[in-house]
Design a protein around this motif. Structure first.
Motif, PDB file in Angstrom:
ATOM      1  N   MET A  59      -1.952   1.162 -10.439  1.00 36.72           N
ATOM      2  CA  MET A  59      -2.980   0.278  -9.883  1.00 36.72           C
ATOM      3  C   MET A  59      -3.879   1.051  -8.924  1.00 36.72           C
ATOM      4  N   LYS A  60      -5.170   0.756  -8.978  1.00 38.68           N
ATOM      5  CA  LYS A  60      -6.133   1.457  -8.125  1.00 38.68           C
ATOM      6  C   LYS A  60      -6.117   0.930  -6.697  1.00 38.68           C
ATOM      7  N   HIS A  61      -6.082  -0.386  -6.550  1.00 37.27           N
ATOM      8  CA  HIS A  61      -6.113  -0.983  -5.215  1.00 37.27           C
ATOM      9  C   HIS A  61      -4.795  -1.710  -4.983  1.00 37.27           C
ATOM     10  N   LEU A  62      -3.785  -0.937  -4.641  1.00 38.77           N
ATOM     11  CA  LEU A  62      -2.441  -1.478  -4.490  1.00 38.77           C
ATOM     12  C   LEU A  62      -2.232  -2.002  -3.072  1.00 38.77           C
ATOM     13  N   ARG A  63      -1.669  -3.208  -2.971  1.00 44.29           N
ATOM     14  CA  ARG A  63      -1.282  -3.788  -1.684  1.00 44.29           C
ATOM     15  C   ARG A  63       0.243  -3.775  -1.621  1.00 44.29           C
ATOM     16  N   ASN A  64       0.811  -2.724  -1.040  1.00 44.82           N
ATOM     17  CA  ASN A  64       2.260  -2.542  -1.041  1.00 44.82           C
ATOM     18  C   ASN A  64       2.816  -2.706   0.372  1.00 44.82           C
ATOM     19  N   ASP A  65       2.681  -3.903   0.908  1.00 42.61           N
ATOM     20  CA  ASP A  65       3.194  -4.161   2.253  1.00 42.61           C
ATOM     21  C   ASP A  65       4.716  -4.056   2.314  1.00 42.61           C
ATOM     22  N   ARG A  66       5.386  -4.321   1.198  1.00 43.91           N
ATOM     23  CA  ARG A  66       6.852  -4.296   1.188  1.00 43.91           C
ATOM     24  C   ARG A  66       7.414  -2.909   0.863  1.00 43.91           C
ATOM     25  N   GLU A  67       6.521  -1.924   0.696  1.00 39.40           N
ATOM     26  CA  GLU A  67       6.913  -0.534   0.447  1.00 39.40           C
ATOM     27  C   GLU A  67       7.862  -0.437  -0.754  1.00 39.40           C
ATOM     28  N   PHE A  68       7.495  -1.125  -1.803  1.00 42.73           N
ATOM     29  CA  PHE A  68       8.309  -1.124  -3.026  1.00 42.73           C
ATOM     30  C   PHE A  68       8.115   0.192  -3.772  1.00 42.73           C
TER      31      PHE A  68
END
Length: 730
Positions: free
Chosen positions: A683-692
């Motif tokens: 993914m280009k614009h990844l929102r990984n707040d959970r640090e998966f």
């Protein structure tokens, strides 16, 4: 006299309950919801149980006495209560069926019942002049408690846990600290402070247009600085925007109020901007004594400057024609300077924040996809909380959907959303129709709820209903005092002579509201609702109290909690930790009936079956738990490890078939884990707040599982794929 005393005592109890709601985190947590709800219900029962004189109550206005009529006030109450009862009915239908969370659905029933009880009692109290004044004073007291406690916490004079939110993320805070006050959430606290600020701001014209003494004018200007400073210190862009739009709507309603308001309020608002800059640079931790002196100086200076500008505007003499434009120009310069100070302080956050906005877009997109699955009726209370871990497209953090309207849509579908829209539209339209100065304050609460989860705080709904009741009651009182001509001029609240004649002619008849059967039915339903709230509240108290007790006492309290409310999933999860697997599994299965999609229950079941060595059932529930919490790398890793251990254990015990099945299930979970992690990396614009991410520990189990699988298949024919077994077990 007895009736007057009853109204006064009920008013005091109502005010006390609302203050408790404000102090207790704004009725956000379950225990506070149930306790305050019981109080509202008992208070309404007390008022309903008293003897009712006449079908339509009168209103006592100073110098007028008891006035018959005020039909429109009663009509407004029927609209408000009708919408609230409609929402309760929606949740009752869900509770009878199979909601995603019976506990969440019952909580919503208690919440909406609390709103209805508050509205009914407040409406009755505001029918008298004394009662209306009491509610108005209580409004100011509530604002002083919320704002004062927050500012005292800033100066270190009050210990307020979680009252100040510290962060190093520039997208969240430009200064590193945001004020959350008693609500513990800056965005909602900002909207509430904006409501109190706008209520005081638009009250100024009525004070300043009369021949007001200096002390009274100073008292009118006094609340502007603390409310404005508290609003600014929240750094809530949504609250600022909602306040600006509500202010513009207020000026559109009262066009002639713009100039006097600007002249009077510019100096206090400029002082608040300076105070905000000083506190923001200190990260909301100023030196106590210098900080308090700075606060006192700015506060006094702002009020005095505001009074001087007002006097300048109304000054006479030879320069009278230049006084008003000069004062207005000076006020405009002060307002512009205040705006420049604020924007300079938060320019990075105001112009940036793309990451926060992208997270909201993702959340709204996922919420809409979830809403489409049950568009008309929704899926009951806490739909988002029970579902978002399973349906989120990226691993963002958000147990709340950050839109009150979207949350209503998820819970009750289009029908429930329409009921809420009718309710809030009626409130705003009614306040506009009676030219109430409270409209901007109500508008800011309604508007900000569109972009945040304000309606998860019961206090916000109570404040909104409070404003509506006061606005309608004050308008009715003005019409009575000004005579029938005023009432005739207000078309939305015009009382025709024929209607009055019919009312007078039927005065001796008993209206439908006073029929004994209907009254008894209403009292029985209300009493049942109070008992439900009490039972849920007792369950919540026992569940929370168990955490600080020794193990034996904890088990007793948790079991008692579940007897009071079998749908209490947190109590079931806590109790399961203390029970052996043979007792844990039936408990969790029973709790799963009330919350079928709860990820915690599925996970606990998987762990319980793995402890018993039942690999097939464990694998099925591990997969179910992971499906309900897709982006939890800890659960993925632990599931692979546990299934690898089970495979080894079965192989050691000589059960090659079960060993192969456990290894196959572990490899299946690992394969899905790899695929999910790889998809995120693309993914280009990844929102990984959970640090998966794919864990090294899980990857290391691949050879171990493949060795077990290959060793077992050489001796035993392969069975059907484990996926079929898993689906059958689920």
């Amino acid at each position: 006299m007895a009736r007057k005393i009853l109204h006064r005592n009920c008013g005091i109890m109502l005010i006390a309950l609302v203050l408790v709601a404000g102090i207790r985190s704004g009725m956000f947590f379950d225990g506070d919801i149930y306790g305050v709800g019981v109080g509202f219900g008992v208070l309404l029962l007390l008022m309903m149980g008293t003897k009712r004189h006449g079908g339509i109550q009168g209103q006592e206005i100073d110098g007028i006495g008891m006035m018959p009529g005020l039909v429109n006030l009663d009509k407004g109450l029927r609209v408000v209560l009708g919408c609230i009862c409609g929402m309760i009915l929606m949740y009752v239908l869900h509770a009878i069926g199979r909601p995603l969370s019976l506990e969440g659905t019952m909580k919503e029933i208690i919440l909406w019942g609390s709103y209805g009880s508050f509205a009914a009692v407040a409406w009755r109290i505001c029918r008298t002049g004394d009662g209306l004044r009491m509610m108005q004073v209580a409004w100011h007291l509530m604002g002083a408690v919320l704002c004062g406690s927050a500012l005292l916490a800033v100066y270190g004079l009050l210990e307020l846990p979680y009252g100040i939110y510290h962060t190093a993320d520039a997208d969240i805070s430009a200064t590193g600290a945001r004020l959350g006050g008693l609500l513990q959430y800056p965005n909602t606290f900002g909207a509430v402070m904006a409501a109190f600020l706008l209520e005081r701001l638009f009250a100024l014209p009525s004070v300043l247009r009369t021949r007001t003494g200096t002390l009274r004018a100073a008292a009118a200007l006094l609340p502007l600085l603390p409310y404005t400073a508290a609003l600014l210190l929240t750094e809530s862009r949504g609250a600022w925007l909602a306040a600006a739009l509500a202010c513009a709507a207020g000026f559109a309603q009262e066009r002639r109020a713009f100039a006097p308001l600007l002249v009077a309020a510019a100096a206090p608002l400029a002082s608040a901007a300076l105070l905000y800059r000083q506190l923001a640079e200190a990260k909301l931790a100023p030196a106590v004594l210098p900080g308090l002196l700075w606060l006192a100086g700015l506060w006094a200076g702002g009020v005095l400057a505001g009074l001087l500008l007002c006097r300048w505007r109304h000054s006479g003499g030879s320069r009278r024609r230049y006084a008003a434009p000069g004062a207005l120009g000076a006020a405009a310069l002060l307002a512009a300077a205040a705006g420049a100070v604020i924007l300079h302080q938060v320019q990075d956050r105001t112009l940036g924040g793309a990451a926060t906005l992208s997270a909201r877009r993702l959340m709204y997109s996922d919420a809409w996809q979830l809403a489409r699955s049950s568009l008309w009726l929704g899926r009951g209370g806490e739909t988002w909380r029970q579902s978002y871990l399973a349906i989120q497209s990226q691993p963002y953090v958000g147990a709340e959907v950050h839109s009150g309207y979207m949350d209503i849509l998820l819970n009750t579908g289009v029908i429930g959303l329409l009921l809420v829209l009718v309710l809030v539209s009626f409130m705003v339209a009614g306040l506009i129709a009676v030219s109430s100065r409270l409209m901007p304050a109500a508008f800011v609460l309604i508007g900000h709820a569109a972009v945040d989860f304000d309606w998860s705080f019961g206090l916000v709904w109570l404040l909104l209903l409070w404003l509506t009741v006061m606005g309608f009651a004050a308008a009715s009182g003005r019409e009575v005092q000004n005579g029938p001509d005023t009432a005739q001029r207000r078309k939305p609240f015009k009382i025709e002579k024929k209607l009055l004649a019919v009312y007078e002619g039927n005065r001796g008849n008993r209206p439908i509201q006073s029929l004994p059967l209907l009254r008894v039915t209403a009292i029985v339903l209300l009493a049942g609702w109070v008992l439900l709230a009490a039972a849920l509240g007792i369950s919540e108290v026992k569940e929370r109290g168990a955490a600080s007790e020794p193990p034996g006492r904890q088990i007793t309290l948790l079991q008692s909690s579940l007897r009071w409310s079998p749908a209490n999933t947190e109590a079931a999860l806590s109790l399961a930790d203390w029970l052996p697997p043979s007792q844990r599994i039936p408990l969790l299965m029973q709790s799963l009936v009330y919350a079928p999609n709860h990820p915690g229950l599925s996970w606990k079941l998987a762990e319980a079956y793995s402890l018993r060595g039942e690999s097939e059932e464990a694998a099925a529930w591990y997969i179910a738990a992971i499906d309900q919490d897709r982006f939890n790398d800890v659960k993925h890793t632990r599931a692979v490890l546990k299934l690898a251990s089970l495979a080894d254990w079965h192989r050691t015990a000589g059960d090659s078939a079960r060993s192969v099945e456990a290894a196959r299930a572990g490899l299946e979970i690992l394969k899905r884990y790899r695929s999910l992690a790889a998809g995120l990396h693309e993914m280009k614009h990844l929102r990984n707040d959970r640090e998966f991410d794919l864990s090294v520990l899980a990857v290391r189990q691949a050879n171990r599982l493949e060795k077990t699988l290959n060793g077992g298949t050489r001796k035993h024919a392969a069975r059907q794929p484990m996926k079929a077994d898993i689906l059958a077990l689920r």
